[in-house]
Scaffold this active site. Sequence first.
Site: not given
Length: 654
Positions: A148, A282-284, A286, A318-319, A322, A341
């Site tokens: 991203e 911080g994080a992603m 996927n 949070h992740e 998503h 977000e």
Amino acid sequence: MGPQVAIVGEQENMPKSNAVMLPSNVRPSRYDLTLAPDLTNFTFRGHQTVDIEVLDPTGTVVLNAVELNIQSCTLSLPDGSTRTPAETRLNEDEETTTFSFDEPIPTGPAKMELEFTGELNDKLRGFYRSSYIDQSGKQRFLATTQFEATDARRAFPCWDEPALKARFQLTLLVPAELVAVSNMPIVAETEEALAQKRVQFAETPVMSTYLLGFVVGNLKAIEQRAAGGTLIRVWATAGNEQHGRFALEVSVKLLAYMNDYFSIPYPLEKLDHLAIPDFAAGAMENWGIITYRETALLVDPQQSSAATRQRVASVVAHEMAHMWFGDLVTMAWWNDLWLNESFASWMGDRAVDHLFPEWETWTQFVSSDTNRALSLDGLQNSHPIEQAVKDPAEIGQLFDAISYSKGGSILRMLEMFLGPGPFRQGLHDYLSQHQYGNANTGDLWVALGQTSGQPVGAMMDSWVKQTGYPIVDVQTTRSHSAIELAVSQKRFVYEHVVDPTISDDTLWQVPLSAKSPTDSQPTSLLMNSRTAKMRLAIASPESPDAWVKVNPEQMGFYRVNYTPDDWKRLRPAIQQRTLPPTDRLGLQNDAYALSKAGFISVTQFLQLIEAYAGETDAYVWEDLAANLGALDTLLADEPYYDRFQNLARSIFQP
């Protein structure tokens, strides 16, 4: 990616790009991709076959590729014929590769076979190498991804736009002693020559390129089955895996909560969380393989603080939000990334508050998100949440506390106005209608409007497409049975202190709410004009002195100003802590901002804060102390500075 306030935000690390949008005449439907990383020479080679649909006859096929060396390209047609491009043109600036053919390619299905090589870079983007020191003191490397917003094109040639979703069949050829993890479970693993192994993963659902992820390294995992059978694992470099225990326990509980809240079960067989030593954001998120900075996932039970556990829970929540909002349903284009977000931040906080009510998540949210956004958005040169993105080069310019913190705050405000039930049903309908596809912000407003019967689109446009926010002025008329409120709105700007004649005719549709001491629930209305009236019934015989709190629990994204008498009536409720912490925090923050902008005198603010001498809430103190600290700096050279210090000491001393 991760929440903007809790950790270093991804917008600060989002690389600049000169990329352009691709032509719309060719679409991919499936990638069969094989990659072989070399962790000694830091290169990789790749081979892929892409199923494409040609929508209009064309002599060229344009896709995204950057920092790749494409060795060959073969196009296969349904009649069994093959074609090779007469010319291959790489444009590094636009991050595209154009294959030109001597004859037009007819409409219909086709297959593109490509061979290519690339570098396992050290830029923390694309397919990159991450270095760390293992427990024996030796430097080691792993290979990981960060795609991203527009960096999948650094790992393989692709149609690297969120709306161009496809399925991915991934195979990795890796050293036999290492572990390979990707979005989907492993379906086959076979030994190869030269101490290598071939790891094949199950085919993914339809998804965007930026959500593909894979990691190769000396990794270890701890795991647990969630209710419903989903396998959840936390991976870290060998020897650190036990520090993922807290994240694992939280993840299992979060999955149960989110499955129930969305009423759509998490659709993949497994969910992996991976701690990466070198990670820019911080994080992603996927899909099925969330990657994190180590400090955002791992907790040392012997040394980590309570704040570290809160941070880890917040980022994981949070992740995981998503997985539905962003992965299952993806924005059609990057101008709606703010909603992805903001929603993940709001939903993450909602879930954490459910699991850990003792953490006072919403009080923290008001302090760290709402007040921060109000502060920035009170500047005359602020910007709207939603801005056009003409090409990927502009993506990194969108994200700051306006996009993240204001975005999360107005979603919280919207849930309050619609009610938790209609809001939740609207989210479910939105996700159900658009799952495995793409949608835009307007699609969400339509779904929420249908479930609530409220004009959500018009209301929310006034918050996301306009700069700033209102100050709501309140005048009260009292009797023994009711309090009549006459309210008016205008734009709040700090520049008012130097130019009170500043004029701005912006109008918001304000979800207004107010509460008195005898109300069990606030009275609410949608204020869609310059002025409005509200009536609060009062049963107490002492009603002429009863306080009124507009914007209870600080749910709305606006400032409130009262008459001097009504500010005074609120002091006992602060002193006796009749008002909850979020209200106590919000009142002094509004009063400080109003005095800073010249709407009320600083004396009025200082009179209000005398009521905080018995305050017991740490988050209220944190915000109050910051405001007093700012005043301390301003007044340090004034002759009455000693009097100010004495006042501050009298408040802090108890």
